[in-house]
Write a protein that holds these residues in place. Structure first.
Motif, PDB file in Angstrom:
ATOM      1  N   ASP A   7      11.128   4.667 -10.095  1.00 18.99           N
ATOM      2  CA  ASP A   7      10.145   3.610  -9.829  1.00 18.99           C
ATOM      3  C   ASP A   7      10.292   3.179  -8.378  1.00 18.99           C
ATOM      4  O   ASP A   7      11.273   3.525  -7.706  1.00 18.99           O
ATOM      5  CB  ASP A   7      10.379   2.422 -10.762  1.00 18.99           C
ATOM      6  N   LYS A  46       4.089   5.903  -5.236  1.00 16.76           N
ATOM      7  CA  LYS A  46       4.276   5.989  -6.696  1.00 16.76           C
ATOM      8  C   LYS A  46       3.404   7.088  -7.304  1.00 16.76           C
ATOM      9  O   LYS A  46       3.764   7.691  -8.310  1.00 16.76           O
ATOM     10  CB  LYS A  46       3.959   4.648  -7.359  1.00 16.76           C
ATOM     11  N   ASN A  47       2.267   7.337  -6.685  1.00 17.23           N
ATOM     12  CA  ASN A  47       1.376   8.376  -7.201  1.00 17.23           C
ATOM     13  C   ASN A  47       1.913   9.783  -6.958  1.00 17.23           C
ATOM     14  O   ASN A  47       1.448  10.740  -7.582  1.00 17.23           O
ATOM     15  CB  ASN A  47      -0.009   8.264  -6.538  1.00 17.23           C
ATOM     16  N   PHE A  48       2.885   9.903  -6.036  1.00 18.75           N
ATOM     17  CA  PHE A  48       3.303  11.234  -5.610  1.00 18.75           C
ATOM     18  C   PHE A  48       4.764  11.586  -5.874  1.00 18.75           C
ATOM     19  O   PHE A  48       5.097  12.763  -6.014  1.00 18.75           O
ATOM     20  CB  PHE A  48       3.033  11.408  -4.111  1.00 18.75           C
ATOM     21  N   ASN A  80       1.200   7.631   4.052  1.00 17.15           N
ATOM     22  CA  ASN A  80       1.086   9.074   3.844  1.00 17.15           C
ATOM     23  C   ASN A  80      -0.318   9.573   4.233  1.00 17.15           C
ATOM     24  O   ASN A  80      -0.941  10.357   3.537  1.00 17.15           O
ATOM     25  CB  ASN A  80       1.380   9.460   2.396  1.00 17.15           C
ATOM     26  N   THR A 138       0.829  -1.204   0.000  1.00 11.03           N
ATOM     27  CA  THR A 138       0.000   0.000   0.000  1.00 11.03           C
ATOM     28  C   THR A 138       0.864   1.255   0.000  1.00 11.03           C
ATOM     29  O   THR A 138       0.593   2.223  -0.725  1.00 11.03           O
ATOM     30  CB  THR A 138      -0.934   0.007   1.229  1.00 11.03           C
ATOM     31  N   ARG A 178       3.909   1.435  -1.173  1.00 12.37           N
ATOM     32  CA  ARG A 178       4.532   1.493  -2.505  1.00 12.37           C
ATOM     33  C   ARG A 178       3.583   2.129  -3.516  1.00 12.37           C
ATOM     34  O   ARG A 178       3.963   3.056  -4.255  1.00 12.37           O
ATOM     35  CB  ARG A 178       4.909   0.081  -2.965  1.00 12.37           C
ATOM     36  N   ARG A 179       2.357   1.650  -3.564  1.00  9.87           N
ATOM     37  CA  ARG A 179       1.394   2.165  -4.541  1.00  9.87           C
ATOM     38  C   ARG A 179       1.062   3.635  -4.281  1.00  9.87           C
ATOM     39  O   ARG A 179       0.901   4.414  -5.220  1.00  9.87           O
ATOM     40  CB  ARG A 179       0.115   1.320  -4.496  1.00  9.87           C
ATOM     41  N   THR A 180       0.952   3.983  -3.011  1.00  8.76           N
ATOM     42  CA  THR A 180       0.636   5.361  -2.661  1.00  8.76           C
ATOM     43  C   THR A 180       1.768   6.301  -3.052  1.00  8.76           C
ATOM     44  O   THR A 180       1.550   7.342  -3.685  1.00  8.76           O
ATOM     45  CB  THR A 180       0.348   5.487  -1.159  1.00  8.76           C
TER      46      THR A 180
END
Length: 270
Positions: A52, A15-17, A224, A9, A11-13
């Motif tokens: 990445d 990556k968006n920022f 975050n 979670t 990691r995915r969060t």
């Protein structure tokens, strides 16, 4: 403690920022957070751009232009993306200052987490990641059975052994044992080949459900500021009564780890 779903979670969060942000400066406020030479970590990564973010088990891997660094959140590590004007709090021990005026700060109340510069091309084959077993999605039942079928250790303890199968921590080990209806103190040598196949399948199922819910928020985990919701689906961990028989959930220490299970529904073998 952040486990595989929580780290995924994060990691995915992130990556968006932060993908595409250039590191202008790195400020280390607590030297032990960095494994190895702190000055080398700072000088090597400064000026590079984050391209990445990978994950191996419970480790985050930040991929830059020329290098990479791994981050193990341990007990209470988390990342906060903030404006540079925000005052530093006493638990933020490392700051990546970006050229756009934002900062990625590593916060860790207990200071157990670690960051380490690694080779961008070979980090999966190098220490410390090379010591990890496969994640449940990549696990071979025959290989897992071969690692546990002679062991006297409890199956709960073996589930926590990252060299056997990585990504599972205490919360999900409790849930996996409950879903399998197996007593967590059952010795590994009493788990049949058929049950190992089931164990891997259940591990994947529970981790996938937790990832879909953003992980489990217990105590201080967040990505975050985004909290996980899987705690509402926990069937045994921290629960008082069994959802199957309504009997009391037992809590006891198994090899030093708090273990929740139903003695009526989870039968011990051998």
């Amino acid at each position: 403690m952040p486990e595989l779903p929580e780290v995924e979670t994060v990691r995915r969060t992130l990556k968006n920022f932060i993908i595409g942000k250039e590191i202008k400066e790195i400020q280390v406020h607590y030297d032990k957070i960095v494994v190895g030479d702190t000055d080398n970590f700072v000088t090597s990564l400064t000026g590079q751009t984050i391209r990445d973010i990978d994950r191996v088990g419970k480790y985050l891997v930040f991929i830059l232009d020329r290098d990479a660094f791994i981050s193990h959140l341990r007990m209470e590590g988390k990342y906060n993306l903030v404006d540079a004007s925000k005052p530093l709090n006493k638990h933020e021990h490392l700051t990546f200052v970006f050229r756009d005026g934002t900062e990625l700060r590593y916060q860790d109340t207990r200071k157990f987490g670690r960051l380490e510069r690694v080779n961008k091309k070979t980090y999966r084959q190098d220490l410390p990641l090379c010591k990890l077993g496969p994640e449940p999605w990549d696990a071979d039942p025959k290989a897992i059975y071969a690692k546990i079928h002679k062991s006297n250790l409890p199956i709960k303890t073996l589930l926590l052994d990252q060299s056997i199968m990585t990504g599972i921590g205490n919360i999900y080990a409790n849930e996996i044992c409950f879903r399998l209806k197996i007593d967590p103190t059952t010795p590994g040598k009493r788990v049949s080949k058929k049950r190992v196949v089931e164990l891997i399948a259940v591990s994947k199922e529970i981790l996938e459900q937790a990832i879909a819910q953003g992980g489990t928020t217990i105590h201080s985990f967040d990505a975050n500021g985004i909290n996980g919701l899987f705690q509402v689906q926990l069937q045994v961990h921290t629960q008082k009564f069994c959802p199957l028989c309504s009997g009391a959930i037992t809590k006891e220490m198994v090899r030093g780890r708090g273990t929740y299970y139903c003695k009526a529904c989870q039968k011990k073998k051998g």
